[in-house]
Motif scaffolding. Sequence first.
Motif, PDB file in Angstrom:
ATOM      1  N   GLN A  35       0.632  -1.244   0.134  1.00 35.36           N
ATOM      2  CA  GLN A  35      -0.139   0.014  -0.003  1.00 35.36           C
ATOM      3  C   GLN A  35       0.939   0.874   0.084  1.00 35.36           C
ATOM      4  O   GLN A  35       0.590   2.042  -0.649  1.00 35.36           O
ATOM      5  CB  GLN A  35      -0.845  -0.021   1.277  1.00 35.36           C
ATOM      6  CG  GLN A  35      -1.904   1.145   1.307  1.00 35.36           C
ATOM      7  CD  GLN A  35      -2.765   1.391   2.370  1.00 35.36           C
ATOM      8  OE1 GLN A  35      -3.912   0.577   2.327  1.00 35.36           O
ATOM      9  NE2 GLN A  35      -2.439   2.098   3.618  1.00 35.36           N
ATOM     10  N   LYS A  41      -2.953   1.969  -6.149  1.00 35.24           N
ATOM     11  CA  LYS A  41      -3.561   0.757  -6.498  1.00 35.24           C
ATOM     12  C   LYS A  41      -3.957  -0.409  -5.395  1.00 35.24           C
ATOM     13  O   LYS A  41      -4.925  -1.103  -5.755  1.00 35.24           O
ATOM     14  CB  LYS A  41      -2.282  -0.175  -7.232  1.00 35.24           C
ATOM     15  CG  LYS A  41      -2.638  -1.527  -7.767  1.00 35.24           C
ATOM     16  CD  LYS A  41      -1.407  -2.031  -8.623  1.00 35.24           C
ATOM     17  CE  LYS A  41      -1.643  -3.344  -9.297  1.00 35.24           C
ATOM     18  NZ  LYS A  41      -0.376  -3.813 -10.110  1.00 35.24           N
ATOM     19  N   TYR A  42      -3.282  -0.411  -4.248  1.00 37.40           N
ATOM     20  CA  TYR A  42      -3.633  -1.272  -3.342  1.00 37.40           C
ATOM     21  C   TYR A  42      -4.308  -0.693  -1.907  1.00 37.40           C
ATOM     22  O   TYR A  42      -3.757   0.457  -1.721  1.00 37.40           O
ATOM     23  CB  TYR A  42      -2.358  -2.031  -2.644  1.00 37.40           C
ATOM     24  CG  TYR A  42      -2.007  -2.852  -3.798  1.00 37.40           C
ATOM     25  CD1 TYR A  42      -2.431  -4.138  -4.109  1.00 37.40           C
ATOM     26  CD2 TYR A  42      -0.702  -2.568  -4.287  1.00 37.40           C
ATOM     27  CE1 TYR A  42      -1.816  -5.043  -5.139  1.00 37.40           C
ATOM     28  CE2 TYR A  42      -0.155  -3.192  -5.430  1.00 37.40           C
ATOM     29  CZ  TYR A  42      -0.721  -4.623  -5.621  1.00 37.40           C
ATOM     30  OH  TYR A  42      -0.297  -5.294  -6.729  1.00 37.40           O
ATOM     31  N   LYS A  93      -9.741  -0.295  -7.106  1.00 34.76           N
ATOM     32  CA  LYS A  93      -8.398  -0.529  -6.256  1.00 34.76           C
ATOM     33  C   LYS A  93      -8.390  -2.096  -6.042  1.00 34.76           C
ATOM     34  O   LYS A  93      -9.432  -2.751  -6.129  1.00 34.76           O
ATOM     35  CB  LYS A  93      -8.155   0.342  -5.310  1.00 34.76           C
ATOM     36  CG  LYS A  93      -8.022   1.711  -5.637  1.00 34.76           C
ATOM     37  CD  LYS A  93      -7.647   2.517  -4.443  1.00 34.76           C
ATOM     38  CE  LYS A  93      -7.083   4.099  -4.809  1.00 34.76           C
ATOM     39  NZ  LYS A  93      -6.654   4.694  -3.593  1.00 34.76           N
ATOM     40  N   ILE A  94      -7.262  -2.516  -5.496  1.00 36.16           N
ATOM     41  CA  ILE A  94      -7.089  -3.970  -5.007  1.00 36.16           C
ATOM     42  C   ILE A  94      -7.230  -3.888  -3.500  1.00 36.16           C
ATOM     43  O   ILE A  94      -6.261  -3.447  -2.837  1.00 36.16           O
ATOM     44  CB  ILE A  94      -6.000  -4.356  -5.640  1.00 36.16           C
ATOM     45  CG1 ILE A  94      -6.038  -4.415  -7.018  1.00 36.16           C
ATOM     46  CG2 ILE A  94      -5.692  -5.959  -5.018  1.00 36.16           C
ATOM     47  CD1 ILE A  94      -4.691  -4.931  -7.797  1.00 36.16           C
ATOM     48  N   ILE A  96      -6.485  -5.423   0.106  1.00 37.39           N
ATOM     49  CA  ILE A  96      -5.598  -6.383   0.651  1.00 37.39           C
ATOM     50  C   ILE A  96      -6.313  -6.967   2.181  1.00 37.39           C
ATOM     51  O   ILE A  96      -6.247  -6.055   3.017  1.00 37.39           O
ATOM     52  CB  ILE A  96      -4.427  -5.955   0.840  1.00 37.39           C
ATOM     53  CG1 ILE A  96      -3.719  -5.660  -0.480  1.00 37.39           C
ATOM     54  CG2 ILE A  96      -3.259  -7.018   1.256  1.00 37.39           C
ATOM     55  CD1 ILE A  96      -2.342  -5.011  -0.349  1.00 37.39           C
TER      56      ILE A  96
END
Length: 122
Positions: A35, A41-42, A93-94, A96
């Motif tokens: 992150q 993105k994360y 976004k991804i 986690i």
Amino acid sequence: RYEAPTEKSLVFPKFMLLLVGLPGSGKSIFANTLQSVKPWKYVVVNDRDHHGDAPFEKSHVDDKKRDCAAAATSCDITSSTTIRIRKILTAGKIPIIDARNLDPTERKPSLVIARDCDVPVD
């Protein structure tokens, strides 16, 4: 080290990253590093984000709808966690998922959200 997004790096396949491991095994360090390097993105989701709520408690939400937004509130996860996961996926976004996830019952809520939102899980 932070990596600024480029036009090419902003195009990536969507998925959910589900971390599995014992406490102290490095899941949080790994998640927070991803992150911090690529915050565009994360996004890390863990139980510390929810003021002491365990992320995998029963939710008391109607589960009749099966789209991504509804799926996020229909699983056996707290509403605050599912809403956050839904928002992350909706934003492109991804997420986690930083939790132990040692057995299938701990992983199932996240897997249901991923399935209903049509994103693979790594």
